[in-house]
Design a protein around this motif. Structure first.
Motif, PDB file in Angstrom:
ATOM      1  N   PRO A   1      -8.362  18.666  48.661  1.00 41.48           N
ATOM      2  CA  PRO A   1      -8.214  19.419  47.412  1.00 41.48           C
ATOM      3  C   PRO A   1      -9.088  18.921  46.264  1.00 41.48           C
ATOM      4  O   PRO A   1      -9.577  19.727  45.468  1.00 41.48           O
TER       5      PRO A   1
ATOM      6  N   HIS B   1     -12.450  20.702  46.437  1.00 39.74           N
ATOM      7  CA  HIS B   1     -12.510  22.134  46.753  1.00 39.74           C
ATOM      8  C   HIS B   1     -13.497  22.872  45.855  1.00 39.74           C
ATOM      9  O   HIS B   1     -14.333  23.648  46.329  1.00 39.74           O
TER      10      HIS B   1
ATOM     11  N   ASP C   1       1.066  21.084  47.640  1.00 36.23           N
ATOM     12  CA  ASP C   1       0.808  21.092  49.079  1.00 36.23           C
ATOM     13  C   ASP C   1       1.567  22.213  49.777  1.00 36.23           C
ATOM     14  O   ASP C   1       1.005  22.931  50.621  1.00 36.23           O
TER      15      ASP C   1
END
Length: 367
Positions: A76, A79, A179
């Motif tokens: 993440p 990203h 998550d």
């Protein structure tokens, strides 16, 4: 004249890539032409296993002329960096969740894509699976009457007992909210449309945890984020939802999604899966009635396929950047409310994704 399959590159060949590549290499409308990873050996292993012709660094993969869509499976924290690089290379991009770690970063990504004339799509794509598509279709047909409220629950002791390297799941940008939250929040937006405000509380049971398996077993790591979040969501259509996301529960309970309407309550399948049974209980019923899911239950990669087909057809794709940005803002607003104790308004909006056609088949070529 038949169009050629859409060329795809995978950036990030970690654990989750196996689920994607199993499917992407089986869809006739997609051809995986390249892959890369910070660990070159992982990229080579993926290329060998899935017969991917090109392995290189990120610049080489993004610059490959046959690549039209970049599937961004990095962690993440990077990203947006990888997605911006793909956009700058003139590629459409499909990223794992979340879209970004901050709402403004996500909005900037969509703006960059708009300027470049390319598309952004984002996980989760579980809402395209048979389970949730069947549930959405039933709701649209009036199976529960007017949709009114929802309750979702995801409770577990946390992933550190089984995950070989779980520390990143307890850092900024992760935790149960970032998550696991995207699965449940995307499901709710798919059923109700956009939300207009949220409120939440957050708790952290322990400041450190211990890896329970693998080479790092016994290693302690810090916990940076709330590990229990309870949120209230107010939707623009008048619906309300309560959502609990927790890594602090000895009782493991996942996949609990109930939507109540004026005539009945529906129990939806686990939003972290692609199929399942829908259960319906109407007013006056003594028990639930089961409805089997109908449609594709292929697994991760359906969103990439839908994007590929939409690019060729010039139609909207369903796992859109706008949907992902709205879900991202919901998560950041929930986190902010947990800190301040106040309701937080939501500035973004999106349309509920269109249902897949009844005859949608991932394994029949359409291009």
């Amino acid at each position: 004249m038949t169009a050629r399959p859409v060329g795809v590159a995978v950036v990030g060949c970690g654990t989750i890539s196996t689920q994607y590549l199993d499917n992407l290499t089986a869809f006739p409308d997609i051809r995986v032409v390249a892959c890369t990873d910070l660990d070159p050996s992982r990229a080579r292993q993926a290329a060998e296993r899935y017969h991917i012709p090109v392995v290189g660094d990120t610049d080489q993969v993004l610059g490959h002329p046959d690549v039209e869509i970049v599937v961004n499976l990095t962690i993440p924290a990077v990203h947006t960096e990888v997605a911006h690089a793909a956009i700058a290379a003139g590629k459409h991009v499909y990223s794992e969740k979340p879209l970004a770690l901050e709402r403004d970063a996500g909005a900037a990504l969509l703006a960059a894509a708009s300027t470049a004339g390319v598309r952004v799509a984002n996980a989760p794509d579980t809402f395209l699976g048979a389970g949730l598509q069947t549930a959405y279709r039933m709701i649209a047909e009036g199976a529960i009457g007017t949709p009114l409220t929802a309750l979702t629950l995801m409770q577990s002791p946390g992933p550190e007992s089984w995950h070989p390297n779980p520390a990143f799941l307890f850092q900024y940008g992760a935790g149960p909210l970032f998550d696991i939250g995207p699965y449940y929040l995307t499901t709710l937006v798919g059923a109700f449309g956009p939300a207009r405000s949220v409120a939440a509380v957050g708790r952290r049971a322990r400041d450190s945890r211990v890896v329970g398996s693998g080479p790092l077993a016994g290693t302690a790591f810090d916990v940076e984020v709330p590990t229990h979040v309870a949120a209230l969501l107010d939707f623009t259509g008048g619906q309300a939802a309560t959502s609990v996301l927790s890594f602090d529960s000895p009782l493991a309970r996942a996949g609990f999604v109930e939507i109540t309407g004026s005539e009945a309550t529906m129990a939806l399948p686990d939003p972290n899966t692609f199929t399942g049974t829908i259960r319906l209980r109407r007013a006056g019923d003594d028990d639930w009635s089961a409805v089997p899911a109908k449609g594709p239950d292929t697994g991760r990669g359906l969103g990439v396929l839908d994007l590929a087909r939409a690019v060729r057809a010039g139609t909207p794709h369903r796992a859109s950047g706008e949907l992902a940005l709205h879900v991202l803002e919901l998560m950041t607003a929930i986190a902010a409310s947990a800190e301040t104790g106040a309701f937080v308004p939501i500035g973004s909006s999106c349309a509920a994704p269109a249902l897949l056609p009844d005859d949608f088949d991932p394994y029949t070529a359409t291009l």
